[in-house]
Design a protein around this motif. Structure first.
Motif, PDB file in Angstrom:
ATOM      1  N   THR A   1      45.556  26.101  48.939  1.00 40.26           N
ATOM      2  CA  THR A   1      45.414  27.342  48.176  1.00 40.26           C
ATOM      3  C   THR A   1      44.143  27.268  47.348  1.00 40.26           C
ATOM      4  O   THR A   1      43.870  26.247  46.706  1.00 40.26           O
ATOM      5  N   GLU A   2      43.375  28.342  47.361  1.00 37.03           N
ATOM      6  CA  GLU A   2      42.219  28.419  46.475  1.00 37.03           C
ATOM      7  C   GLU A   2      42.635  29.159  45.215  1.00 37.03           C
ATOM      8  O   GLU A   2      43.138  30.290  45.284  1.00 37.03           O
ATOM      9  N   ILE A   3      42.447  28.533  44.085  1.00 34.35           N
ATOM     10  CA  ILE A   3      42.874  29.134  42.822  1.00 34.35           C
ATOM     11  C   ILE A   3      41.667  29.356  41.920  1.00 34.35           C
ATOM     12  O   ILE A   3      40.697  28.598  41.943  1.00 34.35           O
ATOM     13  N   GLU A   4      41.741  30.423  41.124  1.00 35.58           N
ATOM     14  CA  GLU A   4      40.626  30.799  40.262  1.00 35.58           C
ATOM     15  C   GLU A   4      40.808  30.260  38.846  1.00 35.58           C
ATOM     16  O   GLU A   4      41.912  30.309  38.283  1.00 35.58           O
ATOM     17  N   PHE A   5      39.733  29.762  38.309  1.00 39.96           N
ATOM     18  CA  PHE A   5      39.694  29.349  36.911  1.00 39.96           C
ATOM     19  C   PHE A   5      38.937  30.403  36.118  1.00 39.96           C
ATOM     20  O   PHE A   5      37.923  30.938  36.572  1.00 39.96           O
ATOM     21  N   HIS A   6      39.434  30.673  34.930  1.00 43.25           N
ATOM     22  CA  HIS A   6      38.840  31.717  34.097  1.00 43.25           C
ATOM     23  C   HIS A   6      38.264  31.148  32.797  1.00 43.25           C
ATOM     24  O   HIS A   6      38.746  30.140  32.273  1.00 43.25           O
ATOM     25  N   LEU A   7      37.267  31.851  32.315  1.00 38.94           N
ATOM     26  CA  LEU A   7      36.807  31.688  30.942  1.00 38.94           C
ATOM     27  C   LEU A   7      37.542  32.728  30.112  1.00 38.94           C
ATOM     28  O   LEU A   7      37.597  33.902  30.500  1.00 38.94           O
ATOM     29  N   ILE A   8      38.133  32.303  29.001  1.00 33.90           N
ATOM     30  CA  ILE A   8      38.775  33.271  28.119  1.00 33.90           C
ATOM     31  C   ILE A   8      38.142  33.207  26.732  1.00 33.90           C
ATOM     32  O   ILE A   8      37.757  32.139  26.245  1.00 33.90           O
ATOM     33  N   THR A   9      38.005  34.376  26.128  1.00 33.23           N
ATOM     34  CA  THR A   9      37.494  34.504  24.765  1.00 33.23           C
ATOM     35  C   THR A   9      38.314  35.566  24.043  1.00 33.23           C
ATOM     36  O   THR A   9      38.922  36.433  24.681  1.00 33.23           O
ATOM     37  N   LYS A  10      38.315  35.497  22.741  1.00 32.87           N
ATOM     38  CA  LYS A  10      39.031  36.497  21.953  1.00 32.87           C
ATOM     39  C   LYS A  10      38.300  37.822  22.056  1.00 32.87           C
ATOM     40  O   LYS A  10      37.079  37.886  21.934  1.00 32.87           O
ATOM     41  N   ARG A  11      39.044  38.875  22.288  1.00 33.24           N
ATOM     42  CA  ARG A  11      38.441  40.193  22.441  1.00 33.24           C
ATOM     43  C   ARG A  11      37.866  40.666  21.108  1.00 33.24           C
ATOM     44  O   ARG A  11      38.430  40.444  20.052  1.00 33.24           O
TER      45      ARG A  11
END
Length: 307
Positions: free
Chosen positions: A270-280
């Motif tokens: 399975t190819e899975i995505e990694f995200h960058l998260i920041t406070k809106r």
């Protein structure tokens, strides 16, 4: 009388110094872009504010009084300090000072598609006084701490999104189902046979984030061992007693040594995505904005690709 300087006073002092340096009102008109009458009025206001006569002007020409000379010297100091203050604040605005606090998924250093080292290298080409703080923790903790402001940004797997955070796909990794080299399923290439036998073997869960992101075969039993650490999951797989979903970049070291093998990688990967998260919302710390820009550039992501 105690003089309280304000912005208008600074302007009048600048006019006074320009008049003195120019040798009179007429010569100062071009430099100041004001008429002689306007300059005269503002000089008169400054004298009234200070309670002293600063200069003589008339047929005999322009000249300063003794008090005027003293005020001129003092004004040079004030205006010089004012100029230095403006330069210093401008430098502070441009200078990178502060901290960048990053939450991270564990065991990502072996993933070649993670360009965090490149982003840090880009950032460090600038003169700065920045401290980096990196902390590995679970996906749920990354989200809550980023929302609370304990992390400026986080990088990880986020199958369950929460409001108040912005998510940007940063990179992907491939996860495969692994077993030890001496496991009964090792080397079997018949999909029907593997599917029939899968239910007979124990499975380790390699983390809650990964569990929600992968596509597991229907015949795979529920995990009977649990960990949030990939090293621990690999140890269980190496025991020969457990199957486990492991990122291929992480398993490569053991696979190259012939210690583990992927089970039908074309079927169970399975190819899975990694995200960058920041406070809106906006950030007061421009250091973080600069680093995030470097991070996106390092992954060849433009603002229009953020989602």
């Amino acid at each position: 009388m105690v003089l309280s300087l304000h912005e208008n006073s600074i302007r009048k002092l600048q006019i006074f110094v320009t008049v003195v340096d120019s040798g009179g009102f007429s010569a100062a008109q071009t430099i100041l872009g004001k008429s002689a009458a306007t300059i005269s009025i503002q000089m008169k206001e400054l004298e009234e504010q200070l309670g002293m006569t600063l200069c003589h002007r008339g047929r005999s020409g322009f000249g300063m009084t003794e008090q005027g000379r003293a005020v001129y010297d003092a004004a040079q100091n004030v205006l010089g300090a004012f100029s230095n203050f403006n330069l210093t604040t401008a430098e502070i605005q441009d200078r990178l000072v502060g901290e960048v606090k990053i939450g991270m998924q564990a065991n990502m250093a072996t993933n070649p598609t993670l360009k965090l080292p490149e982003a840090i290298r880009r950032f460090q080409t600038r003169e700065n006084e920045v401290v980096f703080r990196l902390e590995e923790t679970r996906s749920a903790d990354q989200q809550s701490r980023t929302l609370e402001g304990r992390y400026d940004l986080s990088i990880g797997l986020y199958p369950n999104r929460i409001s108040g955070l912005d998510y940007t796909v940063l990179f992907a990794e491939t996860v495969a189902l692994y077993c030890a080299a001496d496991h009964p399923l090792a080397g079997i290439e018949d999909e029907t046979e593997v599917a029939r036998k899968l239910g007979n073997f124990a499975v380790v869960s390699s983390g809650s984030g990964l569990e929600h992101a992968i596509n597991k075969p229907d015949t795979l039993p529920q995990p009977t061992a649990f960990t949030e650490d990939m090293d621990a999951a690999m140890l269980l797989v190496l025991s020969g007693c457990y199957l486990g979903f492991i990122p291929t970049h992480f398993a490569e070291n053991w696979a190259n040594k012939g210690l583990v093998r992927p089970i039908l990688p074309d079927r169970f990967s399975t190819e899975i995505e990694f995200h960058l998260i920041t406070k809106r919302g906006g950030r007061e710390n421009n250091v973080v904005d600069v680093f995030i820009s470097d991070l996106l550039d390092s992954h060849a992501i433009t603002p229009s690709e953020k989602k």
